[in-house]
Write an enzyme that holds these catalytic residues in place. Structure first.
Site, PDB file in Angstrom:
ATOM      1  N   GLY A 228       4.941  19.928  -1.771  1.00  0.00           N
ATOM      2  CA  GLY A 228       3.588  20.271  -1.316  1.00  0.00           C
ATOM      3  C   GLY A 228       2.649  19.117  -1.591  1.00  0.00           C
ATOM      4  O   GLY A 228       1.600  19.274  -2.219  1.00  0.00           O
TER       5      GLY A 228
ATOM      6  N   ASN B   2       4.411  22.160  -6.503  1.00  0.00           N
ATOM      7  CA  ASN B   2       2.977  22.384  -6.311  1.00  0.00           C
ATOM      8  C   ASN B   2       2.666  23.234  -5.085  1.00  0.00           C
ATOM      9  O   ASN B   2       1.573  23.803  -5.003  1.00  0.00           O
ATOM     10  CB  ASN B   2       2.290  21.012  -6.199  1.00  0.00           C
ATOM     11  CG  ASN B   2       0.906  21.105  -5.611  1.00  0.00           C
ATOM     12  OD1 ASN B   2      -0.040  21.487  -6.298  1.00  0.00           O
ATOM     13  ND2 ASN B   2       0.776  20.775  -4.326  1.00  0.00           N
TER      14      ASN B   2
ATOM     15  N   SER C 122      -1.470  29.161 -11.569  1.00  0.00           N
ATOM     16  CA  SER C 122      -2.895  29.396 -11.303  1.00  0.00           C
ATOM     17  C   SER C 122      -3.482  30.256 -12.409  1.00  0.00           C
ATOM     18  O   SER C 122      -2.780  31.070 -13.014  1.00  0.00           O
ATOM     19  CB  SER C 122      -3.043  30.135  -9.971  1.00  0.00           C
ATOM     20  OG  SER C 122      -4.356  30.627  -9.835  1.00  0.00           O
TER      21      SER C 122
ATOM     22  N   TYR D  61      -0.579  36.993  -5.012  1.00  0.00           N
ATOM     23  CA  TYR D  61      -0.630  35.609  -5.534  1.00  0.00           C
ATOM     24  C   TYR D  61      -0.491  35.599  -7.058  1.00  0.00           C
ATOM     25  O   TYR D  61       0.267  34.803  -7.625  1.00  0.00           O
ATOM     26  CB  TYR D  61      -1.955  35.008  -5.090  1.00  0.00           C
ATOM     27  CG  TYR D  61      -2.221  33.580  -5.443  1.00  0.00           C
ATOM     28  CD1 TYR D  61      -1.540  32.541  -4.811  1.00  0.00           C
ATOM     29  CD2 TYR D  61      -3.191  33.241  -6.384  1.00  0.00           C
ATOM     30  CE1 TYR D  61      -1.828  31.218  -5.118  1.00  0.00           C
ATOM     31  CE2 TYR D  61      -3.482  31.922  -6.687  1.00  0.00           C
ATOM     32  CZ  TYR D  61      -2.802  30.911  -6.050  1.00  0.00           C
ATOM     33  OH  TYR D  61      -3.089  29.599  -6.355  1.00  0.00           O
TER      34      TYR D  61
ATOM     35  N   ALA E   8       0.939  37.839  -8.893  1.00  0.00           N
ATOM     36  CA  ALA E   8       2.316  38.218  -9.240  1.00  0.00           C
ATOM     37  C   ALA E   8       3.244  37.011  -9.105  1.00  0.00           C
ATOM     38  O   ALA E   8       4.083  36.745  -9.975  1.00  0.00           O
ATOM     39  CB  ALA E   8       2.785  39.352  -8.335  1.00  0.00           C
TER      40      ALA E   8
ATOM     41  N   ILE F 213     -10.334  24.850  -7.662  1.00  0.00           N
ATOM     42  CA  ILE F 213     -10.292  23.413  -7.391  1.00  0.00           C
ATOM     43  C   ILE F 213     -10.712  23.180  -5.940  1.00  0.00           C
ATOM     44  O   ILE F 213     -10.321  23.942  -5.051  1.00  0.00           O
ATOM     45  CB  ILE F 213      -8.845  22.870  -7.606  1.00  0.00           C
ATOM     46  CG1 ILE F 213      -8.293  23.294  -8.988  1.00  0.00           C
ATOM     47  CG2 ILE F 213      -8.797  21.361  -7.427  1.00  0.00           C
ATOM     48  CD1 ILE F 213      -9.058  22.825 -10.188  1.00  0.00           C
TER      49      ILE F 213
HETATM   50  P1  NDP Z   1      -3.373  23.123  -0.191  1.00  0.00           P
HETATM   51  O1  NDP Z   1      -3.432  24.340   0.669  1.00  0.00           O
HETATM   52  O2  NDP Z   1      -4.438  22.087  -0.093  1.00  0.00           O
HETATM   53  O3  NDP Z   1      -1.934  22.396   0.018  1.00  0.00           O
HETATM   54  C1  NDP Z   1      -0.769  23.161  -0.074  1.00  0.00           C
HETATM   55  C2  NDP Z   1       0.447  22.273   0.013  1.00  0.00           C
HETATM   56  O4  NDP Z   1       1.623  23.118  -0.035  1.00  0.00           O
HETATM   57  C3  NDP Z   1       0.538  21.497   1.313  1.00  0.00           C
HETATM   58  O5  NDP Z   1       1.204  20.274   1.073  1.00  0.00           O
HETATM   59  C4  NDP Z   1       1.428  22.404   2.185  1.00  0.00           C
HETATM   60  O6  NDP Z   1       2.093  21.731   3.243  1.00  0.00           O
HETATM   61  C5  NDP Z   1       2.403  22.895   1.136  1.00  0.00           C
HETATM   62  N1  NDP Z   1       3.048  24.147   1.547  1.00  0.00           N
HETATM   63  C6  NDP Z   1       2.451  25.368   1.713  1.00  0.00           C
HETATM   64  N2  NDP Z   1       3.373  26.262   2.117  1.00  0.00           N
HETATM   65  C7  NDP Z   1       4.549  25.603   2.225  1.00  0.00           C
HETATM   66  C8  NDP Z   1       5.865  25.978   2.615  1.00  0.00           C
HETATM   67  N3  NDP Z   1       6.178  27.235   2.990  1.00  0.00           N
HETATM   68  N4  NDP Z   1       6.842  25.036   2.606  1.00  0.00           N
HETATM   69  C9  NDP Z   1       6.557  23.780   2.244  1.00  0.00           C
HETATM   70  N5  NDP Z   1       5.344  23.352   1.845  1.00  0.00           N
HETATM   71  C10 NDP Z   1       4.343  24.258   1.853  1.00  0.00           C
HETATM   72  O7  NDP Z   1      -3.229  23.683  -1.689  1.00  0.00           O
HETATM   73  P2  NDP Z   1      -3.976  23.232  -3.040  1.00  0.00           P
HETATM   74  O8  NDP Z   1      -3.875  21.773  -3.225  1.00  0.00           O
HETATM   75  O9  NDP Z   1      -5.274  23.918  -3.108  1.00  0.00           O
HETATM   76  O10 NDP Z   1      -3.049  23.975  -4.109  1.00  0.00           O
HETATM   77  C11 NDP Z   1      -1.867  23.380  -4.609  1.00  0.00           C
HETATM   78  C12 NDP Z   1      -1.229  24.342  -5.602  1.00  0.00           C
HETATM   79  O11 NDP Z   1      -2.169  24.661  -6.613  1.00  0.00           O
HETATM   80  C13 NDP Z   1      -0.812  25.676  -4.974  1.00  0.00           C
HETATM   81  O12 NDP Z   1       0.378  26.119  -5.553  1.00  0.00           O
HETATM   82  C14 NDP Z   1      -1.953  26.597  -5.356  1.00  0.00           C
HETATM   83  O13 NDP Z   1      -1.533  27.940  -5.417  1.00  0.00           O
HETATM   84  C15 NDP Z   1      -2.318  26.055  -6.713  1.00  0.00           C
HETATM   85  N6  NDP Z   1      -3.681  26.361  -7.117  1.00  0.00           N
HETATM   86  C16 NDP Z   1      -4.748  25.937  -6.350  1.00  0.00           C
HETATM   87  C17 NDP Z   1      -6.024  26.246  -6.748  1.00  0.00           C
HETATM   88  C18 NDP Z   1      -7.238  25.822  -5.983  1.00  0.00           C
HETATM   89  O14 NDP Z   1      -8.350  26.241  -6.363  1.00  0.00           O
HETATM   90  N7  NDP Z   1      -7.114  25.012  -4.945  1.00  0.00           N
HETATM   91  C19 NDP Z   1      -6.275  27.045  -7.947  1.00  0.00           C
HETATM   92  C20 NDP Z   1      -5.102  27.416  -8.672  1.00  0.00           C
HETATM   93  C21 NDP Z   1      -3.850  27.076  -8.244  1.00  0.00           C
HETATM   94  P3  NDP Z   1       1.354  21.602   4.698  1.00  0.00           P
HETATM   95  O15 NDP Z   1       0.233  20.612   4.494  1.00  0.00           O
HETATM   96  O16 NDP Z   1       2.416  21.102   5.606  1.00  0.00           O
HETATM   97  O17 NDP Z   1       0.858  22.978   5.026  1.00  0.00           O
END
Ligand code: NDP
Length: 244
Positions: free
Chosen positions: A13, A90, A142, A155, A157, A188
């Site tokens: 990710g 991630n 998270s 989420y 869970a 974030i």
């Molecule tokens: P973004 O939505 O900005 O990016 C998500 C990333 O995950 C992208 O690279 C996306 O790829 C990839 N991704 C999503 N689904 C899949 C899938 N099925 N297969 C492969 N890749 C996938 O997320 P954030 O940067 O905001 O969050 C990153 C992590 O941090 C996540 O796990 C989120 O739950 C966690 N988090 C975020 C918070 C926030 O406030 N932003 C708070 C707490 C936790 P693509 O670009 O191709 O879609």
């Protein structure tokens, strides 16, 4: 990080948000990067260019982490040839709804991506990492997985499940010199939080602001690159005091 050979970090990710910032930060720490994502090809190519501008190699791999066969097809042979030193799980999605209205599809989509995805990736890379007898695994959970959050039962869970899985894994692989830790961000600034009511949320955070992807990446980088490491099986909050 000090090593004669550049080490490889698998950032799952890595095309946007926290994963993007982590890829760049780890490249600055000297890692070559394998950057995975699902469908944002152009965004991934931009991160690749940023990594290469820092003098490191970057390969982009597109696959859906919720699909076990796709994960195996993308990673199995690669990791058997070159085991990654660091794995940052991630990738994640949200499908928020109050429990009373939550559909089976919303529940399944999040569990399959955020929790099953962690299993699919980690189980594919683990054996080759164990054989190396060194490495770091960082799972991005998270604050919702620590405290729960209205509208995020699916989420929370998945993210709480990831904490349990990572701690169990830490108990299994610590003796093989592989440190496993969890980073639990608060709110974030990324695409995921773009539609949130900023003023209302800021009022709940002691630091009175959203965090940046770079602030999360700095902690992940420390857990992946610091040589003197005795942090293992821990959940490290990066949340401006939202949960303490
Ligand atoms: P973004 O939505 O900005 O990016 C998500 C990333 O995950 C992208 O690279 C996306 O790829 C990839 N991704 C999503 N689904 C899949 C899938 N099925 N297969 C492969 N890749 C996938 O997320 P954030 O940067 O905001 O969050 C990153 C992590 O941090 C996540 O796990 C989120 O739950 C966690 N988090 C975020 C918070 C926030 O406030 N932003 C708070 C707490 C936790 P693509 O670009 O191709 O879609």
């Amino acid at each position: 990080m000090t090593s004669s050979e550049p080490l490889t970090a698998l950032i799952v990710g890595g095309s946007r948000g926290i994963g993007r910032a982590t890829a760049i930060r780890l490249a600055e720490s000297g890692f070559d990067i394998w950057l995975t994502y699902r469908s944002s090809h152009e965004a991934a190519e931009r991160v690749k260019a940023e990594v290469e501008n820092r003098g490191r190699r970057c390969e982009c791999l597109a696959f859906d982490i919720s699909d076990h066969d796709a994960v195996e097809a993308a990673l199995r042979e690669r990791v058997e040839k070159t085991p990654p030193y660091a794995v940052v799980f991630n990738a994640g999605i949200t499908r928020d709804n109050l429990f009373v209205w939550m559909t089976r599809q919303e529940w399944d989509a999040v569990i399959r991506t955020d929790l099953d995805g962690f299993f699919n990736v980690t189980s594919t890379v683990l054996f080759s990492m164990l054989a190396q007898k060194k490495g770091r695994i960082v799972a991005v959970s998270s604050v919702s997985g620590q405290t729960g959050r209205a509208g995020q039962a699916n989420y929370a869970a998945a993210k709480a499940g990831m904490i349990g899985a990572a701690k169990s894994l830490a108990r299994e692989v610590g003796k093989r010199n592989i440190c496993v830790n969890v980073v639990a961000p608060g709110v974030i600034e990324t695409d995921m939080t773009a539609g949130m009511p900023r003023e209302e949320i800021n009022a709940m955070i002691p630091m009175q602001r959203f965090g940046t992807a770079e602030e999360v990446a700095a902690v992940i980088d420390f857990l992946c690159s610091e040589k003197h490491m005795y942090i293992h099986g821990q959940v490290i909050g990066v949340n401006g005091g939202l949960a303490m």
